[in-house]
Design an enzyme around this catalytic site. Structure first.
Site, short mmCIF file in Angstrom:
data_model
loop_
_atom_site.label_atom_id
_atom_site.label_comp_id
_atom_site.label_asym_id
_atom_site.label_seq_id
_atom_site.Cartn_x
_atom_site.Cartn_y
_atom_site.Cartn_z
CG HIS A 88 -0.07 9.37 11.28
ND1 HIS A 88 0.41 8.12 10.98
CD2 HIS A 88 0.83 9.91 12.16
CE1 HIS A 88 1.56 7.93 11.61
NE2 HIS A 88 1.83 9.00 12.34
NE ARG A 109 -2.27 3.54 18.02
CZ ARG A 109 -2.13 3.70 16.70
NH1 ARG A 109 -1.62 4.83 16.22
NH2 ARG A 109 -2.49 2.76 15.86
NE ARG A 131 -7.74 6.33 11.53
CZ ARG A 131 -6.64 5.82 12.05
NH1 ARG A 131 -6.71 4.83 12.94
NH2 ARG A 131 -5.46 6.26 11.68
CB THR A 185 -6.42 1.25 10.75
OG1 THR A 185 -5.42 1.34 11.76
CG2 THR A 185 -5.84 1.73 9.43
CG PHE A 241 -0.25 -0.05 2.55
CD1 PHE A 241 0.30 1.08 3.13
CD2 PHE A 241 -0.16 -1.25 3.23
CE1 PHE A 241 0.94 1.02 4.35
CE2 PHE A 241 0.47 -1.33 4.47
CZ PHE A 241 1.02 -0.19 5.03
CG ASN A 256 -7.01 6.10 7.98
OD1 ASN A 256 -6.35 7.10 7.71
ND2 ASN A 256 -6.45 5.01 8.47
#
EC number: 2.7.4.6
Length: 141
Positions: free
Chosen positions: A117, A87, A104, A93, A59, A114
């Site tokens: 980061h 997080r 997200r 993700t 990817f 998404n």
């Protein structure tokens, strides 16, 4: 509890949706302080260098192409357990697997687009913050 720093990037898809303020409000509501911030349009070289850890993954090219597709908002966040807290705010993700109410789940379109980061560990955060904010331009408050 440990006060630490983490790097957050609001990706091109979320910047285009004009949700930077909504995402910042979530950081602040969770007790995270923005201690450095800048908007940038990454070059291919910058994106490749930042995501070099993924260079052998299938990817990688799509990730780089996405990250240079529009402006990003880059910030260093500081607070108690900042890495884990950020997080948790981001969610999984894959936005389809992200818990309701996470960044997200609310703002991302796909596993590729998404929205955000976030550093995955305090050690990674230190390297990532130094990448985007070299020198003395990160300020505790």
């Amino acid at each position: 509890m440990t006060v630490e720093r983490t790097l957050s990037i609001i990706k091109p898809d979320a910047v285009a949706k004009n949700v930077i303020g909504q995402i910042y409000a979530r950081f602040e509501a969770a007790g995270l302080k923005v201690v450095a911030a800048k908007m940038a349009h990454l070059s291919a070289r910058e994106a490749q260098a930042f995501y070099a850890v993924h260079k052998d993954r299938p990817f990688f090219k799509d990730l780089v192409d996405f990250m240079i597709s529009g402006p990003v908002m880059i910030q260093a966040l500081e607070g108690e357990n900042a890495v884990l807290k950020n997080r948790d705010l981001m969610g999984a993700t894959d936005p389809k697997k992200a818990a309701p109410g996470t960044i997200r789940a609310d703002f991302a379109d796909s596993i590729d687009a998404n929205a955000v980061h976030g550093s995955d560990a305090a050690e990674t955060a230190a390297v990532e913050i130094a990448f985007f904010f070299p020198g003395m331009n990160v300020y505790s408050r």
